[in-house]
Design a protein around this motif. Structure first.
Motif, PDB file in Angstrom:
ATOM      1  N   LEU A  31       0.857  -1.169   0.000  1.00 56.66           N
ATOM      2  CA  LEU A  31       0.000   0.000   0.000  1.00 56.66           C
ATOM      3  C   LEU A  31       0.905   1.234   0.000  1.00 56.66           C
ATOM      4  O   LEU A  31       1.701   1.427   0.922  1.00 56.66           O
ATOM      5  CB  LEU A  31      -0.901  -0.002   1.234  1.00 56.66           C
ATOM      6  CG  LEU A  31      -1.984   1.070   1.326  1.00 56.66           C
ATOM      7  CD1 LEU A  31      -2.970   0.944   0.170  1.00 56.66           C
ATOM      8  CD2 LEU A  31      -2.706   0.976   2.660  1.00 56.66           C
ATOM      9  N   ILE A  45       1.326   5.403  -0.146  1.00 61.05           N
ATOM     10  CA  ILE A  45       0.575   6.597   0.243  1.00 61.05           C
ATOM     11  C   ILE A  45       1.412   7.843  -0.039  1.00 61.05           C
ATOM     12  O   ILE A  45       2.567   7.937   0.374  1.00 61.05           O
ATOM     13  CB  ILE A  45       0.235   6.578   1.751  1.00 61.05           C
ATOM     14  CG1 ILE A  45      -0.428   5.252   2.143  1.00 61.05           C
ATOM     15  CG2 ILE A  45      -0.636   7.759   2.107  1.00 61.05           C
ATOM     16  CD1 ILE A  45      -1.734   4.983   1.455  1.00 61.05           C
ATOM     17  N   LYS A  46       0.825   8.794  -0.743  1.00 62.73           N
ATOM     18  CA  LYS A  46       1.415  10.109  -0.946  1.00 62.73           C
ATOM     19  C   LYS A  46       0.633  11.109  -0.085  1.00 62.73           C
ATOM     20  O   LYS A  46      -0.586  11.249  -0.234  1.00 62.73           O
ATOM     21  CB  LYS A  46       1.336  10.500  -2.426  1.00 62.73           C
ATOM     22  CG  LYS A  46       1.512  11.984  -2.728  1.00 62.73           C
ATOM     23  CD  LYS A  46       2.908  12.484  -2.470  1.00 62.73           C
ATOM     24  CE  LYS A  46       3.048  13.921  -3.023  1.00 62.73           C
ATOM     25  NZ  LYS A  46       4.346  14.511  -2.672  1.00 62.73           N
ATOM     26  N   VAL A  79      -4.544  13.156   0.471  1.00 61.77           N
ATOM     27  CA  VAL A  79      -3.867  11.860   0.572  1.00 61.77           C
ATOM     28  C   VAL A  79      -4.255  11.036  -0.644  1.00 61.77           C
ATOM     29  O   VAL A  79      -5.440  10.930  -0.982  1.00 61.77           O
ATOM     30  CB  VAL A  79      -4.259  11.106   1.862  1.00 61.77           C
ATOM     31  CG1 VAL A  79      -3.730   9.668   1.832  1.00 61.77           C
ATOM     32  CG2 VAL A  79      -3.713  11.832   3.084  1.00 61.77           C
ATOM     33  N   THR A  80      -3.250  10.490  -1.321  1.00 61.10           N
ATOM     34  CA  THR A  80      -3.479   9.628  -2.479  1.00 61.10           C
ATOM     35  C   THR A  80      -2.860   8.268  -2.177  1.00 61.10           C
ATOM     36  O   THR A  80      -1.727   8.187  -1.679  1.00 61.10           O
ATOM     37  CB  THR A  80      -2.818  10.214  -3.738  1.00 61.10           C
ATOM     38  OG1 THR A  80      -3.308  11.551  -3.934  1.00 61.10           O
ATOM     39  CG2 THR A  80      -3.136   9.376  -4.962  1.00 61.10           C
ATOM     40  N   GLY A  81      -3.590   7.200  -2.474  1.00 60.07           N
ATOM     41  CA  GLY A  81      -3.092   5.865  -2.186  1.00 60.07           C
ATOM     42  C   GLY A  81      -3.256   4.923  -3.359  1.00 60.07           C
ATOM     43  O   GLY A  81      -4.162   5.082  -4.178  1.00 60.07           O
ATOM     44  N   SER A 114      -6.709   2.171  -6.476  1.00 58.42           N
ATOM     45  CA  SER A 114      -6.276   3.503  -6.074  1.00 58.42           C
ATOM     46  C   SER A 114      -7.411   4.223  -5.361  1.00 58.42           C
ATOM     47  O   SER A 114      -8.583   3.860  -5.505  1.00 58.42           O
ATOM     48  CB  SER A 114      -5.820   4.316  -7.292  1.00 58.42           C
ATOM     49  OG  SER A 114      -6.888   4.501  -8.207  1.00 58.42           O
ATOM     50  N   LEU A 149      -7.009   5.615   6.122  1.00 61.37           N
ATOM     51  CA  LEU A 149      -6.371   4.463   5.480  1.00 61.37           C
ATOM     52  C   LEU A 149      -6.980   3.132   5.906  1.00 61.37           C
ATOM     53  O   LEU A 149      -6.804   2.121   5.214  1.00 61.37           O
ATOM     54  CB  LEU A 149      -4.873   4.445   5.807  1.00 61.37           C
ATOM     55  CG  LEU A 149      -4.031   5.602   5.293  1.00 61.37           C
ATOM     56  CD1 LEU A 149      -2.575   5.425   5.707  1.00 61.37           C
ATOM     57  CD2 LEU A 149      -4.130   5.715   3.780  1.00 61.37           C
ATOM     58  N   HIS A 203      -8.754   0.653   3.479  1.00 63.12           N
ATOM     59  CA  HIS A 203      -7.902   0.153   2.403  1.00 63.12           C
ATOM     60  C   HIS A 203      -6.837  -0.810   2.928  1.00 63.12           C
ATOM     61  O   HIS A 203      -6.555  -1.836   2.310  1.00 63.12           O
ATOM     62  CB  HIS A 203      -7.254   1.340   1.691  1.00 63.12           C
ATOM     63  CG  HIS A 203      -8.236   2.385   1.280  1.00 63.12           C
ATOM     64  ND1 HIS A 203      -9.070   2.235   0.189  1.00 63.12           N
ATOM     65  CD2 HIS A 203      -8.558   3.586   1.843  1.00 63.12           C
ATOM     66  CE1 HIS A 203      -9.839   3.303   0.084  1.00 63.12           C
ATOM     67  NE2 HIS A 203      -9.548   4.132   1.071  1.00 63.12           N
ATOM     68  N   ILE A 243       3.239  -1.065   4.332  1.00 65.46           N
ATOM     69  CA  ILE A 243       2.750   0.252   3.922  1.00 65.46           C
ATOM     70  C   ILE A 243       3.948   1.165   3.697  1.00 65.46           C
ATOM     71  O   ILE A 243       4.852   1.237   4.533  1.00 65.46           O
ATOM     72  CB  ILE A 243       1.837   0.860   5.004  1.00 65.46           C
ATOM     73  CG1 ILE A 243       0.638  -0.051   5.282  1.00 65.46           C
ATOM     74  CG2 ILE A 243       1.354   2.247   4.599  1.00 65.46           C
ATOM     75  CD1 ILE A 243      -0.193   0.370   6.482  1.00 65.46           C
ATOM     76  N   VAL A 251       5.030   5.214   2.739  1.00 60.43           N
ATOM     77  CA  VAL A 251       4.513   6.584   2.734  1.00 60.43           C
ATOM     78  C   VAL A 251       5.588   7.532   2.220  1.00 60.43           C
ATOM     79  O   VAL A 251       6.734   7.498   2.675  1.00 60.43           O
ATOM     80  CB  VAL A 251       4.070   7.025   4.148  1.00 60.43           C
ATOM     81  CG1 VAL A 251       3.507   8.447   4.111  1.00 60.43           C
ATOM     82  CG2 VAL A 251       3.054   6.060   4.734  1.00 60.43           C
ATOM     83  N   ALA A 304       2.431   8.057  -5.280  1.00 59.11           N
ATOM     84  CA  ALA A 304       2.019   7.009  -4.349  1.00 59.11           C
ATOM     85  C   ALA A 304       2.627   5.657  -4.734  1.00 59.11           C
ATOM     86  O   ALA A 304       2.982   4.852  -3.869  1.00 59.11           O
ATOM     87  CB  ALA A 304       0.490   6.918  -4.308  1.00 59.11           C
TER      88      ALA A 304
END
Length: 401
Positions: free
Chosen positions: A81, A83-84, A90-92, A104, A124, A127, A138, A140, A364
């Motif tokens: 996963l 994450i940005k 937040v974009t994942g 996404s 989060l 997801h 994860i 980040v 991401a």
């Protein structure tokens, strides 16, 4: 690329790492590069296919006999996963071993709120829990420095975070290994796994947009510096610079050529009105506005001159320029290339320069690559977190948690 292992002692992780670095290969080529027998490779790959980590792909011509089948990483054999995090969004993405995005999502975010970390965990949760069975961990990426990617403290002026242990919070919330790093570093790791880093072991990534970023892959390994802060190119001091930077200093490079710096220049020259922003400046340049184009050209000249210093010191095989600002690269490009070439030393003029845009989902994906790089490439070792990720790939991802 040859990676010899002791005869008869081929680990499945060696096959995964080689496929991760090189892309799909036939069994004979795997055996040649690993320095083991074809029978040893056949046994290891048979088990990997059975576990769903490797899959057979298209056939390729062989020298007599049946066409050879290429083997590649299976997208759903293990996932990360990614994450940005920015100050307002937040974009994942969910990314498989082969680097393909399987899913996404995105949600608005207030990174400067006192409970920002808890809100991130809550956002989060659906997801991370929904994909938990095959999640290796994860990753980040965020603007700022992280002293240790596995549980270290985040310092991010853009988010207003200082000493925030985001990785530890995510591990406690989800029971998964979590790696957190500067967002530009994550892009470089993704390039090492799935892009030009497969061909060039030393390369630089420079990002333009809201800020100016840098990541360095040196001899195949991510360079993070003594405390994780390497690459703050946006805070390179510019002679005679007098603008106050978000970091608290004056005269930083990004105060002139980051988005806010370009807008400030445009307003000072009356190219933009007091209330207009970067989008209007870009639109004017696209429409042929002389004032707007001059501002971008000057930014290109300043960036090129300073990047030349980096190239002269580090001698990369490739310089990748990316980020949201690349949408306007055609207005930077000519002066950037002229200034950079004028300041390069001899052999450095052979450095490949590539510019390509990057959206939030691409950022991401880079964050996910922090996790996927652990079993697939020796980009960086994260100690306990690396061991946890490898253990999940070895077996835990195939069982219900």
């Amino acid at each position: 690329m040859r990676s010899t292992v002791p005869p008869g002692d081929l680990s499945q992780s060696a096959v995964l790492a080689l496929l991760g670095k090189s892309g799909p290969l036939g069994r004979a080529e795997l055996a040649r590069r690993l320095g083991v027998s074809a029978a040893t490779v056949t046994k290891a790959t048979r088990e990997l296919i059975a576990r769903g980590l490797v899959r057979e792909m298209q056939s390729v011509p062989s020298e007599g006999g049946r066409p050879a089948r290429l083997l590649g990483l299976a997208s759903d054999g293990g996932q990360a996963l990614g994450i940005k995090v920015t100050a307002d969004r937040v974009t994942g993405v969910l990314v498989g071993l082969d680097g393909e995005i399987a899913d996404s999502f995105a949600f608005p975010y207030e990174g400067r709120e006192p409970d920002a970390v808890q809100r991130l965990v809550e956002g989060l949760a659906p997801h991370a829990q929904g994909a938990r069975r095959r999640l290796l961990g994860i990753g980040v990426g965020l603007p700022g420095g992280v002293d240790l990617a596995d549980g270290g403290a985040v310092d991010s002026p853009m988010l207003g975070w200082f000493g925030v242990r985001l990785g530890t919070a995510l591990e406690r919330a989800f029971g998964l290994p979590a790696l957190v790093d500067n967002d530009v570093n994550t892009v470089a790791v993704a390039e090492r796994l799935y892009g030009r880093g497969q061909e060039f072991s030393t390369f630089l990534v420079v990002t333009i947009g809201r800020g100016i970023g840098l990541a360095m892959l040196l001899d195949g390994r991510l360079y993070r510096g003594a405390r994780g802060g390497a690459g703050e190119f946006g805070h390179w001091p510019v002679p005679n610079g007098d603008r106050l930077c978000e970091c608290g200093n004056t005269g930083c490079l990004e105060t002139l050529i980051g988005e806010a710096g370009l807008v400030a220049t445009a307003r000072a020259r009356k190219v933009l009105s007091r209330n207009a922003g970067y989008d209007e400046l870009a639109a004017q340049a696209d429409q042929g506005g002389t004032g707007a184009r001059e501002i971008f050209a000057e930014a290109g000249e300043l960036l090129g001159r300073n990047v030349a210093g980096l190239v002269n010191v580090l001698n990369p095989g490739v310089l990748l320029i990316t980020g949201e600002g690349v949408a306007c690269w055609r207005h930077w490009q000519a002066e950037f290339q002229r200034a950079m070439r004028a300041h390069l030393f001899g052999m450095m003029r052979r450095t490949h320069i590539i510019a390509e845009s990057l959206d939030d989902f691409g950022w991401a994906r880079g964050a996910a690559a922090l996790v996927l790089a652990v079993p697939l490439a020796a980009v960086h070792d994260y100690g306990r977190a690396s061991a946890h990720i490898r253990a999940r790939l070895a077996g835990a991802v195939n069982a219900d948690d």
